[in-house]
Design a protein around this motif. Sequence first.
Motif, mmCIF file in Angstrom:
data_model
loop_
_atom_site.group_PDB
_atom_site.id
_atom_site.type_symbol
_atom_site.label_atom_id
_atom_site.label_comp_id
_atom_site.label_asym_id
_atom_site.label_seq_id
_atom_site.Cartn_x
_atom_site.Cartn_y
_atom_site.Cartn_z
ATOM 1 N N CYS A 69 0.840 -1.191 0.000
ATOM 2 C CA CYS A 69 0.000 0.000 0.000
ATOM 3 C C CYS A 69 0.876 1.241 0.000
ATOM 4 O O CYS A 69 1.718 1.407 0.881
ATOM 5 N N GLU A 70 0.687 2.066 -1.002
ATOM 6 C CA GLU A 70 1.285 3.397 -1.073
ATOM 7 C C GLU A 70 0.105 4.340 -1.278
ATOM 8 O O GLU A 70 -0.396 4.461 -2.396
ATOM 9 N N PRO A 71 -0.396 4.950 -0.196
ATOM 10 C CA PRO A 71 -1.619 5.748 -0.296
ATOM 11 C C PRO A 71 -1.641 6.701 -1.492
ATOM 12 O O PRO A 71 -0.650 7.345 -1.814
ATOM 13 N N VAL A 72 -2.781 6.701 -2.122
ATOM 14 C CA VAL A 72 -3.094 7.510 -3.298
ATOM 15 C C VAL A 72 -2.165 7.179 -4.462
ATOM 16 O O VAL A 72 -1.915 8.001 -5.333
ATOM 17 N N GLY A 73 -1.661 5.942 -4.499
ATOM 18 C CA GLY A 73 -0.792 5.546 -5.603
ATOM 19 C C GLY A 73 -0.874 4.085 -5.964
ATOM 20 O O GLY A 73 -1.140 3.732 -7.110
ATOM 21 N N VAL A 74 -0.660 3.195 -5.000
ATOM 22 C CA VAL A 74 -0.585 1.761 -5.292
ATOM 23 C C VAL A 74 -1.297 0.970 -4.201
ATOM 24 O O VAL A 74 -1.109 1.234 -3.012
ATOM 25 N N LEU A 75 -2.089 -0.003 -4.629
ATOM 26 C CA LEU A 75 -2.715 -0.951 -3.717
ATOM 27 C C LEU A 75 -2.560 -2.327 -4.344
ATOM 28 O O LEU A 75 -2.994 -2.546 -5.473
ATOM 29 N N GLU A 76 -1.883 -3.232 -3.621
ATOM 30 C CA GLU A 76 -1.732 -4.606 -4.107
ATOM 31 C C GLU A 76 -2.443 -5.535 -3.137
ATOM 32 O O GLU A 76 -2.201 -5.485 -1.929
ATOM 33 N N LEU A 77 -3.310 -6.348 -3.703
ATOM 34 C CA LEU A 77 -4.157 -7.235 -2.919
ATOM 35 C C LEU A 77 -3.908 -8.682 -3.307
ATOM 36 O O LEU A 77 -3.563 -8.968 -4.455
ATOM 37 N N GLU A 78 -4.139 -9.573 -2.358
ATOM 38 C CA GLU A 78 -4.148 -11.002 -2.647
ATOM 39 C C GLU A 78 -5.527 -11.520 -2.288
ATOM 40 O O GLU A 78 -5.934 -11.479 -1.122
ATOM 41 N N ALA A 79 -6.260 -11.964 -3.296
ATOM 42 C CA ALA A 79 -7.586 -12.537 -3.082
ATOM 43 C C ALA A 79 -7.416 -14.038 -2.888
ATOM 44 O O ALA A 79 -6.714 -14.702 -3.659
ATOM 45 N N VAL A 80 -8.057 -14.568 -1.843
ATOM 46 C CA VAL A 80 -7.925 -15.971 -1.486
ATOM 47 C C VAL A 80 -9.301 -16.614 -1.537
ATOM 48 O O VAL A 80 -10.232 -16.164 -0.861
ATOM 49 N N SER A 81 -9.418 -17.661 -2.354
ATOM 50 C CA SER A 81 -10.674 -18.389 -2.489
ATOM 51 C C SER A 81 -10.370 -19.877 -2.413
ATOM 52 O O SER A 81 -9.481 -20.360 -3.113
ATOM 53 N N ARG A 82 -11.092 -20.590 -1.579
ATOM 54 C CA ARG A 82 -10.869 -22.049 -1.501
ATOM 55 C C ARG A 82 -11.134 -22.711 -2.847
ATOM 56 O O ARG A 82 -10.507 -23.695 -3.185
ATOM 57 N N LEU A 83 -12.054 -22.163 -3.597
ATOM 58 C CA LEU A 83 -12.465 -22.770 -4.857
ATOM 59 C C LEU A 83 -11.428 -22.618 -5.968
ATOM 60 O O LEU A 83 -11.124 -23.569 -6.669
ATOM 61 N N VAL A 84 -10.855 -21.417 -6.125
ATOM 62 C CA VAL A 84 -9.939 -21.184 -7.249
ATOM 63 C C VAL A 84 -8.500 -20.903 -6.855
ATOM 64 O O VAL A 84 -7.624 -20.833 -7.704
ATOM 65 N N GLY A 85 -8.219 -20.716 -5.583
ATOM 66 C CA GLY A 85 -6.851 -20.440 -5.150
ATOM 67 C C GLY A 85 -6.656 -18.966 -4.867
ATOM 68 O O GLY A 85 -7.571 -18.279 -4.416
ATOM 69 N N THR A 86 -5.459 -18.464 -5.134
ATOM 70 C CA THR A 86 -5.166 -17.066 -4.854
ATOM 71 C C THR A 86 -4.860 -16.307 -6.143
ATOM 72 O O THR A 86 -4.456 -16.894 -7.146
ATOM 73 N N ALA A 87 -5.061 -15.000 -6.062
ATOM 74 C CA ALA A 87 -4.763 -14.133 -7.208
ATOM 75 C C ALA A 87 -4.170 -12.835 -6.676
ATOM 76 O O ALA A 87 -4.510 -12.382 -5.584
ATOM 77 N N ARG A 88 -3.283 -12.252 -7.454
ATOM 78 C CA ARG A 88 -2.717 -10.940 -7.137
ATOM 79 C C ARG A 88 -3.494 -9.906 -7.935
ATOM 80 O O ARG A 88 -3.709 -10.064 -9.131
ATOM 81 N N ILE A 89 -3.907 -8.847 -7.259
ATOM 82 C CA ILE A 89 -4.583 -7.739 -7.925
ATOM 83 C C ILE A 89 -3.791 -6.476 -7.603
ATOM 84 O O ILE A 89 -3.753 -6.056 -6.446
#
Length: 152
Positions: A69-89
């Motif tokens: 997280c770099e406020p007002v610039g960058v947000l990187e998330l990791e979504a975790v789902s038992r069904l499909v696994g993880t993803a980087r956003i």
Amino acid sequence: MAVRPVLIRRPPSAVWAVLADGTRYAEWVVGTAGSQPVEGTWPEVGAALRYTVKVGPATLHGRTVVRACEPVGVLELEAVSRLVGTARIGIDLRPWGEENTLVTIDEHPLTGPGGRLHSMLSEALLQIRNRRMVRRLAQVVEADSAPPPGGR
């Protein structure tokens, strides 16, 4: 990797205000029916929220964790789902002119079936989903920060 840019006709601070509110995640993330913060202070690194996905009569739950997280610039998330696994956003905000923001969303699967079965077809589906997602984000931001009547 699904990379999708959109020009939002509001300043980066207006876009960030929506991204930084974990309770609003479901308003702009396609496929989610609800969200609530469950750990830490969103969007600080390590903070997490729980999201709900409704597929027909089934209700599925997942978790999204802030990885950078770099406020007002960058947000990187990791979504975790038992069904499909993880993803980087990855979400990148750049000022564009005096009153606009160029938002780029970069999403790709990391682990689980989504990562192992990643193909041109799944990439095309991610592109379609992300096109809708950036449009929804733009609509939410622009509705929130609409200029006053008669103003710019």
